[in-house]
Enzyme design. Structure first.
Site, short mmCIF file in Angstrom:
data_model
loop_
_atom_site.label_atom_id
_atom_site.label_comp_id
_atom_site.label_asym_id
_atom_site.label_seq_id
_atom_site.Cartn_x
_atom_site.Cartn_y
_atom_site.Cartn_z
N CYS A 107 0.82 -1.20 0.00
CA CYS A 107 0.00 0.00 0.00
C CYS A 107 0.86 1.26 0.00
O CYS A 107 1.41 1.64 1.04
CB CYS A 107 -0.90 -0.03 1.24
SG CYS A 107 -1.88 1.46 1.45
N CYS A 118 0.04 3.96 2.45
CA CYS A 118 0.33 3.59 3.84
C CYS A 118 1.82 3.62 4.11
O CYS A 118 2.29 4.20 5.08
CB CYS A 118 -0.17 2.18 4.12
SG CYS A 118 -1.86 1.88 3.55
N ASP A 119 2.58 2.96 3.25
CA ASP A 119 3.98 2.68 3.57
C ASP A 119 4.99 3.51 2.80
O ASP A 119 6.18 3.46 3.10
CB ASP A 119 4.26 1.18 3.34
CG ASP A 119 3.42 0.31 4.28
OD1 ASP A 119 2.97 0.83 5.32
OD2 ASP A 119 3.21 -0.88 3.98
P1 FAD Z 1 -10.59 -6.18 6.24
O1 FAD Z 1 -9.68 -5.46 7.14
O2 FAD Z 1 -10.01 -6.94 5.10
O3 FAD Z 1 -11.48 -7.16 7.14
C1 FAD Z 1 -12.28 -8.15 6.56
C2 FAD Z 1 -12.93 -8.99 7.63
O4 FAD Z 1 -13.83 -9.94 7.01
C3 FAD Z 1 -11.98 -9.86 8.45
O5 FAD Z 1 -12.45 -9.95 9.76
C4 FAD Z 1 -12.07 -11.23 7.75
O6 FAD Z 1 -11.71 -12.32 8.59
C5 FAD Z 1 -13.55 -11.25 7.43
N1 FAD Z 1 -13.95 -12.18 6.36
C6 FAD Z 1 -13.54 -12.23 5.07
N2 FAD Z 1 -14.20 -13.19 4.40
C7 FAD Z 1 -15.07 -13.75 5.27
C8 FAD Z 1 -16.05 -14.78 5.18
N3 FAD Z 1 -16.31 -15.45 4.05
N4 FAD Z 1 -16.75 -15.10 6.31
C9 FAD Z 1 -16.54 -14.44 7.48
N5 FAD Z 1 -15.64 -13.44 7.62
C10 FAD Z 1 -14.91 -13.11 6.52
N6 FAD Z 1 -4.78 1.21 5.56
C11 FAD Z 1 -4.53 2.40 6.16
O7 FAD Z 1 -5.41 3.24 6.24
N7 FAD Z 1 -3.28 2.65 6.69
C12 FAD Z 1 -2.26 1.75 6.66
O8 FAD Z 1 -1.15 2.03 7.14
C13 FAD Z 1 -2.51 0.49 6.05
N8 FAD Z 1 -1.52 -0.43 5.93
C14 FAD Z 1 -1.81 -1.64 5.39
C15 FAD Z 1 -0.80 -2.61 5.36
C16 FAD Z 1 -1.06 -3.87 4.86
C17 FAD Z 1 0.04 -4.90 4.87
C18 FAD Z 1 -2.35 -4.18 4.34
C19 FAD Z 1 -2.66 -5.56 3.81
C20 FAD Z 1 -3.35 -3.21 4.34
C21 FAD Z 1 -3.09 -1.94 4.86
N9 FAD Z 1 -4.07 -0.93 4.87
C22 FAD Z 1 -3.81 0.26 5.50
C23 FAD Z 1 -5.42 -1.14 4.29
C24 FAD Z 1 -6.44 -1.43 5.39
O9 FAD Z 1 -5.93 -2.47 6.22
C25 FAD Z 1 -7.77 -1.82 4.78
O10 FAD Z 1 -8.23 -0.76 3.95
C26 FAD Z 1 -8.83 -2.09 5.84
O11 FAD Z 1 -8.41 -3.08 6.75
C27 FAD Z 1 -10.14 -2.54 5.18
O12 FAD Z 1 -11.07 -2.81 6.18
P2 FAD Z 1 -12.29 -3.79 5.93
O13 FAD Z 1 -12.99 -3.86 7.24
O14 FAD Z 1 -13.04 -3.36 4.74
O15 FAD Z 1 -11.66 -5.22 5.56
#
Ligand code: FAD
Length: 304
Positions: free
Chosen positions: A130, A133-134
Protein backbone atom coordinates in the site's frame (compact mmCIF):
# COMPACT_ATOMS: atom_id res chain seq x y z
CA UNK A 1 -32.86 -13.38 14.68
CA UNK A 2 -30.66 -10.30 14.63
CA UNK A 3 -31.77 -6.84 13.57
CA UNK A 4 -28.36 -6.20 12.02
CA UNK A 5 -25.81 -8.90 11.33
CA UNK A 6 -22.34 -7.76 10.28
CA UNK A 7 -20.10 -10.09 8.30
CA UNK A 8 -16.45 -9.17 8.81
CA UNK A 9 -14.42 -7.96 11.77
CA UNK A 10 -12.06 -5.45 10.16
CA UNK A 11 -12.36 -1.65 10.52
CA UNK A 12 -15.55 -1.54 8.40
CA UNK A 13 -17.27 -4.36 10.28
CA UNK A 14 -16.25 -3.03 13.70
CA UNK A 15 -17.56 0.44 12.89
CA UNK A 16 -20.82 -0.98 11.51
CA UNK A 17 -21.36 -3.12 14.63
CA UNK A 18 -20.77 -0.19 16.98
CA UNK A 19 -23.07 2.14 15.06
CA UNK A 20 -25.82 -0.50 14.90
CA UNK A 21 -25.54 -1.52 18.56
CA UNK A 22 -25.71 2.11 19.66
CA UNK A 23 -29.21 2.20 18.19
CA UNK A 24 -30.24 -0.37 20.81
CA UNK A 25 -30.97 -3.04 18.22
CA UNK A 26 -29.92 -6.69 18.30
CA UNK A 27 -26.52 -6.76 16.61
CA UNK A 28 -24.31 -9.69 15.72
CA UNK A 29 -20.89 -9.86 14.07
CA UNK A 30 -19.51 -12.94 12.39
CA UNK A 31 -15.89 -12.98 11.21
CA UNK A 32 -13.25 -15.44 10.25
CA UNK A 33 -10.56 -13.37 11.96
CA UNK A 34 -11.24 -10.26 14.02
CA UNK A 35 -9.07 -7.31 12.94
CA UNK A 36 -8.90 -8.23 9.25
CA UNK A 37 -6.00 -6.82 7.25
CA UNK A 38 -5.07 -4.59 10.17
CA UNK A 39 -3.69 -7.71 11.86
CA UNK A 40 -1.09 -7.96 9.07
CA UNK A 41 0.02 -4.35 9.32
CA UNK A 42 3.01 -3.07 11.24
CA UNK A 43 3.20 0.71 11.48
CA UNK A 44 0.08 2.79 10.83
CA UNK A 45 0.69 6.54 10.52
CA UNK A 46 -2.47 7.70 8.75
CA UNK A 47 -5.18 6.75 11.22
CA UNK A 48 -6.25 10.32 11.85
CA UNK A 49 -5.71 11.63 15.40
CA UNK A 50 -3.35 8.73 16.18
CA UNK A 51 0.10 9.71 14.86
CA UNK A 52 1.45 6.18 15.17
CA UNK A 53 0.02 2.80 16.04
CA UNK A 54 0.56 -0.82 15.10
CA UNK A 55 -1.89 -3.23 13.49
CA UNK A 56 -2.38 -5.75 16.29
CA UNK A 57 -2.81 -2.89 18.78
CA UNK A 58 -5.48 -1.19 16.66
CA UNK A 59 -7.22 -4.55 16.09
CA UNK A 60 -7.33 -5.15 19.86
CA UNK A 61 -8.89 -1.71 20.43
CA UNK A 62 -11.44 -2.34 17.69
CA UNK A 63 -12.47 -5.58 19.39
CA UNK A 64 -12.57 -4.01 22.85
CA UNK A 65 -14.73 -1.15 21.57
CA UNK A 66 -17.19 -3.53 19.86
CA UNK A 67 -17.37 -5.64 23.03
CA UNK A 68 -18.42 -2.62 25.10
CA UNK A 69 -21.76 -2.68 23.31
CA UNK A 70 -22.72 -6.28 23.94
CA UNK A 71 -22.47 -7.17 20.26
CA UNK A 72 -22.79 -10.93 19.80
CA UNK A 73 -19.38 -11.79 18.29
CA UNK A 74 -19.03 -15.07 16.44
CA UNK A 75 -15.42 -15.40 15.33
CA UNK A 76 -13.49 -18.16 13.64
CA UNK A 77 -16.43 -18.76 11.29
CA UNK A 78 -16.55 -18.32 7.54
CA UNK A 79 -19.72 -17.35 5.73
CA UNK A 80 -20.51 -19.62 2.77
CA UNK A 81 -23.63 -18.02 1.31
CA UNK A 82 -26.13 -15.19 1.72
CA UNK A 83 -29.75 -15.43 0.62
CA UNK A 84 -33.07 -13.82 1.39
CA UNK A 85 -36.23 -15.65 2.32
CA UNK A 86 -38.20 -13.05 4.20
CA UNK A 87 -35.24 -12.62 6.52
CA UNK A 88 -31.62 -12.58 5.40
CA UNK A 89 -30.11 -16.05 5.81
CA UNK A 90 -26.38 -16.30 6.34
CA UNK A 91 -25.08 -19.82 5.87
CA UNK A 92 -21.79 -20.63 7.60
CA UNK A 93 -19.24 -23.13 6.30
CA UNK A 94 -19.77 -25.04 9.57
CA UNK A 95 -23.32 -25.82 8.40
CA UNK A 96 -25.15 -23.45 10.77
CA UNK A 97 -27.39 -20.63 9.50
CA UNK A 98 -27.71 -17.17 11.08
CA UNK A 99 -30.83 -15.09 10.48
CA UNK A 100 -31.17 -11.34 10.47
CA UNK A 101 -33.56 -8.61 9.37
CA UNK A 102 -30.68 -6.74 7.72
CA UNK A 103 -27.07 -7.40 6.85
CA UNK A 104 -23.82 -5.45 6.52
CA UNK A 105 -21.17 -7.16 4.40
CA UNK A 106 -17.64 -6.07 5.32
CA UNK A 107 -15.43 -8.96 4.27
CA UNK A 108 -12.57 -6.82 2.98
CA UNK A 109 -9.97 -7.76 0.43
CA UNK A 110 -6.53 -9.25 0.08
CA UNK A 111 -3.55 -8.11 -1.98
CA UNK A 112 -2.54 -10.55 -4.67
CA UNK A 113 0.96 -11.70 -3.90
CA UNK A 114 3.82 -12.57 -6.24
CA UNK A 115 4.48 -15.94 -4.72
CA UNK A 116 8.26 -15.67 -5.11
CA UNK A 117 10.89 -16.59 -2.48
CA UNK A 118 11.52 -13.80 0.03
CA UNK A 119 8.15 -12.10 -0.42
CA UNK A 120 6.42 -13.64 2.59
CA UNK A 121 9.61 -13.56 4.67
CA UNK A 122 10.10 -9.82 4.18
CA UNK A 123 6.45 -8.73 4.39
CA UNK A 124 6.40 -5.50 6.48
CA UNK A 125 10.25 -5.61 6.36
CA UNK A 126 10.48 -3.94 2.97
CA UNK A 127 7.79 -5.80 1.05
CA UNK A 128 4.74 -3.54 0.97
CA UNK A 129 1.38 -3.44 -0.79
CA UNK A 130 0.00 0.00 0.00
CA UNK A 131 1.86 3.12 -1.22
CA UNK A 132 -0.50 5.49 0.67
CA UNK A 133 0.33 3.59 3.84
CA UNK A 134 3.98 2.68 3.57
CA UNK A 135 5.46 5.13 1.04
CA UNK A 136 6.80 7.53 3.68
CA UNK A 137 8.73 4.69 5.38
CA UNK A 138 10.99 4.62 2.30
CA UNK A 139 11.76 8.34 2.15
CA UNK A 140 15.11 8.90 0.40
CA UNK A 141 15.51 5.19 -0.46
CA UNK A 142 15.32 3.13 -3.64
CA UNK A 143 12.24 1.02 -4.26
CA UNK A 144 10.67 -1.14 -6.94
CA UNK A 145 7.04 -1.34 -7.94
CA UNK A 146 5.96 -4.68 -9.36
CA UNK A 147 3.12 -4.32 -11.86
CA UNK A 148 2.55 -1.92 -14.72
CA UNK A 149 -1.22 -1.58 -14.50
CA UNK A 150 -2.98 1.56 -13.27
CA UNK A 151 -2.29 0.85 -9.61
CA UNK A 152 1.40 0.12 -10.28
CA UNK A 153 1.99 3.26 -12.34
CA UNK A 154 -0.02 5.40 -9.91
CA UNK A 155 2.11 3.97 -7.12
CA UNK A 156 5.30 4.79 -9.02
CA UNK A 157 4.23 8.42 -9.59
CA UNK A 158 3.15 8.74 -5.95
CA UNK A 159 6.36 7.17 -4.60
CA UNK A 160 8.61 9.21 -6.93
CA UNK A 161 7.72 12.29 -4.89
CA UNK A 162 8.87 10.63 -1.65
CA UNK A 163 11.62 8.12 -2.34
CA UNK A 164 14.98 8.53 -4.09
CA UNK A 165 14.26 6.26 -7.04
CA UNK A 166 11.54 3.94 -8.35
CA UNK A 167 11.96 1.04 -10.76
CA UNK A 168 8.75 -0.34 -12.23
CA UNK A 169 8.89 -3.99 -13.28
CA UNK A 170 6.22 -5.26 -15.66
CA UNK A 171 5.99 -8.91 -16.69
CA UNK A 172 4.38 -8.26 -20.10
CA UNK A 173 5.99 -6.42 -23.01
CA UNK A 174 3.78 -3.36 -22.55
CA UNK A 175 2.27 -1.45 -19.64
CA UNK A 176 -1.46 -1.91 -19.11
CA UNK A 177 -1.91 1.46 -17.38
CA UNK A 178 -3.76 4.39 -18.96
CA UNK A 179 -1.67 6.45 -21.37
CA UNK A 180 -1.88 9.63 -19.32
CA UNK A 181 -0.37 7.81 -16.32
CA UNK A 182 2.37 6.18 -18.40
CA UNK A 183 3.31 9.57 -19.91
CA UNK A 184 3.44 11.14 -16.46
CA UNK A 185 5.59 8.31 -15.06
CA UNK A 186 7.98 8.48 -18.03
CA UNK A 187 8.38 12.23 -17.54
CA UNK A 188 9.78 11.75 -14.04
CA UNK A 189 13.56 11.57 -13.89
CA UNK A 190 13.66 9.23 -10.89
CA UNK A 191 11.39 6.57 -12.39
CA UNK A 192 12.65 3.73 -14.61
CA UNK A 193 10.31 1.28 -16.29
CA UNK A 194 11.43 -2.21 -17.25
CA UNK A 195 9.07 -4.42 -19.26
CA UNK A 196 9.43 -8.15 -19.91
CA UNK A 197 10.73 -8.51 -16.37
CA UNK A 198 9.82 -11.58 -14.36
CA UNK A 199 10.49 -11.05 -10.69
CA UNK A 200 12.09 -14.19 -9.30
CA UNK A 201 13.07 -13.36 -5.73
CA UNK A 202 12.94 -10.66 -3.05
CA UNK A 203 16.43 -10.46 -1.57
CA UNK A 204 17.28 -9.46 1.96
CA UNK A 205 19.89 -9.52 4.71
CA UNK A 206 17.79 -11.66 7.04
CA UNK A 207 16.06 -8.71 8.70
CA UNK A 208 15.10 -6.45 5.81
CA UNK A 209 14.90 -6.19 2.03
CA UNK A 210 18.08 -5.18 0.18
CA UNK A 211 17.34 -6.15 -3.39
CA UNK A 212 15.31 -7.86 -6.03
CA UNK A 213 16.16 -10.52 -8.60
CA UNK A 214 14.42 -10.73 -11.96
CA UNK A 215 14.79 -12.40 -15.31
CA UNK A 216 14.77 -10.44 -18.56
CA UNK A 217 12.18 -12.48 -20.48
CA UNK A 218 13.64 -11.49 -23.85
CA UNK A 219 17.33 -12.29 -23.28
CA UNK A 220 16.76 -14.83 -20.50
CA UNK A 221 19.41 -13.01 -18.47
CA UNK A 222 19.18 -12.98 -14.66
CA UNK A 223 19.45 -9.47 -13.21
CA UNK A 224 19.56 -7.83 -9.79
CA UNK A 225 18.53 -4.46 -8.37
CA UNK A 226 19.76 -3.00 -5.08
CA UNK A 227 16.87 -1.40 -3.19
CA UNK A 228 15.17 -1.08 0.18
CA UNK A 229 11.54 -1.65 -0.69
CA UNK A 230 9.31 -3.62 -3.02
CA UNK A 231 5.73 -2.49 -3.61
CA UNK A 232 3.63 -5.32 -5.05
CA UNK A 233 0.84 -3.87 -7.19
CA UNK A 234 -0.63 -6.79 -9.07
CA UNK A 235 -4.17 -6.53 -7.82
CA UNK A 236 -6.45 -6.30 -4.79
CA UNK A 237 -8.91 -9.17 -4.61
CA UNK A 238 -12.20 -8.66 -2.75
CA UNK A 239 -13.21 -11.46 -0.37
CA UNK A 240 -16.57 -11.98 -2.05
CA UNK A 241 -16.24 -15.41 -3.67
CA UNK A 242 -19.02 -16.66 -1.37
CA UNK A 243 -21.43 -14.12 -2.93
CA UNK A 244 -21.04 -15.31 -6.52
CA UNK A 245 -24.15 -17.50 -6.32
CA UNK A 246 -26.15 -14.87 -4.41
CA UNK A 247 -28.52 -12.21 -5.74
CA UNK A 248 -26.07 -9.49 -4.68
CA UNK A 249 -24.59 -7.71 -7.66
CA UNK A 250 -20.80 -7.66 -7.98
CA UNK A 251 -18.52 -5.95 -10.51
CA UNK A 252 -16.45 -8.13 -12.83
CA UNK A 253 -13.63 -7.71 -10.32
CA UNK A 254 -15.84 -9.14 -7.57
CA UNK A 255 -16.47 -5.88 -5.72
CA UNK A 256 -19.92 -5.55 -4.10
CA UNK A 257 -21.72 -2.74 -5.92
CA UNK A 258 -22.99 -0.14 -3.43
CA UNK A 259 -24.65 3.24 -3.66
CA UNK A 260 -23.83 6.33 -1.60
CA UNK A 261 -25.78 4.87 1.36
CA UNK A 262 -23.93 1.56 1.23
CA UNK A 263 -26.97 -0.28 -0.16
CA UNK A 264 -26.40 -3.35 -2.36
CA UNK A 265 -28.79 -4.66 -5.03
CA UNK A 266 -30.53 -6.88 -2.44
CA UNK A 267 -32.95 -4.95 -0.17
CA UNK A 268 -31.85 -4.91 3.45
CA UNK A 269 -28.29 -5.89 2.56
CA UNK A 270 -25.65 -3.19 2.89
CA UNK A 271 -21.88 -3.33 2.41
CA UNK A 272 -18.81 -1.36 3.40
CA UNK A 273 -15.06 -1.23 3.09
CA UNK A 274 -12.52 -2.91 0.83
CA UNK A 275 -15.00 -5.55 -0.40
CA UNK A 276 -17.03 -2.88 -2.18
CA UNK A 277 -16.80 -0.46 -5.08
CA UNK A 278 -15.66 2.31 -2.71
CA UNK A 279 -12.76 4.18 -4.31
CA UNK A 280 -9.59 4.02 -2.14
CA UNK A 281 -9.12 1.20 0.33
CA UNK A 282 -7.98 2.58 3.67
CA UNK A 283 -8.72 2.15 7.38
CA UNK A 284 -10.39 5.54 7.93
CA UNK A 285 -12.38 5.16 4.74
CA UNK A 286 -13.57 1.68 5.72
CA UNK A 287 -14.62 2.88 9.14
CA UNK A 288 -16.66 5.72 7.67
CA UNK A 289 -18.25 3.33 5.19
CA UNK A 290 -19.10 0.88 8.01
CA UNK A 291 -20.86 3.67 9.91
CA UNK A 292 -22.77 4.65 6.76
CA UNK A 293 -23.87 1.06 6.11
CA UNK A 294 -25.08 0.58 9.71
CA UNK A 295 -27.03 3.84 9.71
CA UNK A 296 -28.60 2.84 6.38
CA UNK A 297 -29.51 -0.59 7.81
CA UNK A 298 -31.18 1.15 10.76
CA UNK A 299 -33.04 3.46 8.39
CA UNK A 300 -34.18 0.38 6.43
CA UNK A 301 -35.41 -1.32 9.64
CA UNK A 302 -37.52 1.60 10.81
CA UNK A 303 -39.17 1.79 7.40
CA UNK A 304 -39.98 -1.91 7.03
P1 FAD B 1 -10.59 -6.18 6.24
O1 FAD B 1 -9.68 -5.46 7.14
O2 FAD B 1 -10.01 -6.94 5.10
O3 FAD B 1 -11.48 -7.16 7.14
C1 FAD B 1 -12.28 -8.15 6.56
C2 FAD B 1 -12.93 -8.99 7.63
O4 FAD B 1 -13.83 -9.94 7.01
C3 FAD B 1 -11.98 -9.86 8.45
O5 FAD B 1 -12.45 -9.95 9.76
C4 FAD B 1 -12.07 -11.23 7.75
O6 FAD B 1 -11.71 -12.32 8.59
C5 FAD B 1 -13.55 -11.25 7.43
N1 FAD B 1 -13.95 -12.18 6.36
C6 FAD B 1 -13.54 -12.23 5.07
N2 FAD B 1 -14.20 -13.19 4.40
C7 FAD B 1 -15.07 -13.75 5.27
C8 FAD B 1 -16.05 -14.78 5.18
N3 FAD B 1 -16.31 -15.45 4.05
N4 FAD B 1 -16.75 -15.10 6.31
C9 FAD B 1 -16.54 -14.44 7.48
N5 FAD B 1 -15.64 -13.44 7.62
C10 FAD B 1 -14.91 -13.11 6.52
N6 FAD B 1 -4.78 1.21 5.56
C11 FAD B 1 -4.53 2.40 6.16
O7 FAD B 1 -5.41 3.24 6.24
N7 FAD B 1 -3.28 2.65 6.69
C12 FAD B 1 -2.26 1.75 6.66
O8 FAD B 1 -1.15 2.03 7.14
C13 FAD B 1 -2.51 0.49 6.05
N8 FAD B 1 -1.52 -0.43 5.93
C14 FAD B 1 -1.81 -1.64 5.39
C15 FAD B 1 -0.80 -2.61 5.36
C16 FAD B 1 -1.06 -3.87 4.86
C17 FAD B 1 0.04 -4.90 4.87
C18 FAD B 1 -2.35 -4.18 4.34
C19 FAD B 1 -2.66 -5.56 3.81
C20 FAD B 1 -3.35 -3.21 4.34
C21 FAD B 1 -3.09 -1.94 4.86
N9 FAD B 1 -4.07 -0.93 4.87
C22 FAD B 1 -3.81 0.26 5.50
C23 FAD B 1 -5.42 -1.14 4.29
C24 FAD B 1 -6.44 -1.43 5.39
O9 FAD B 1 -5.93 -2.47 6.22
C25 FAD B 1 -7.77 -1.82 4.78
O10 FAD B 1 -8.23 -0.76 3.95
C26 FAD B 1 -8.83 -2.09 5.84
O11 FAD B 1 -8.41 -3.08 6.75
C27 FAD B 1 -10.14 -2.54 5.18
O12 FAD B 1 -11.07 -2.81 6.18
P2 FAD B 1 -12.29 -3.79 5.93
O13 FAD B 1 -12.99 -3.86 7.24
O14 FAD B 1 -13.04 -3.36 4.74
O15 FAD B 1 -11.66 -5.22 5.56
Amino acid sequence: TYDVLVVGGGPAGAAAAIYAARKGIRTGLVAERFGGQVMDTMGIENFISVPYTEGPKLAASLEAHVKEYGVDIISGQRVANVSRDGEVQVALESGATLKSRSLVLATGARWRSLGVPGEAEYKTKGVAYCPHCDGPFFKGKKVAVIGGGNSGIEAAIDLAGIVEHVTVLEFADTLRADDVLVKKAKSLNNVDIITNAQTTEVLGDGSKVNGLAYTDRVSGEAKKLDLAGVFVQIGLVPNTEFLKESEIELTRFGEVIIDAKGATSLPGVFAAGDATTVPYKQIVISMGAGATAALSAFDYLIRS
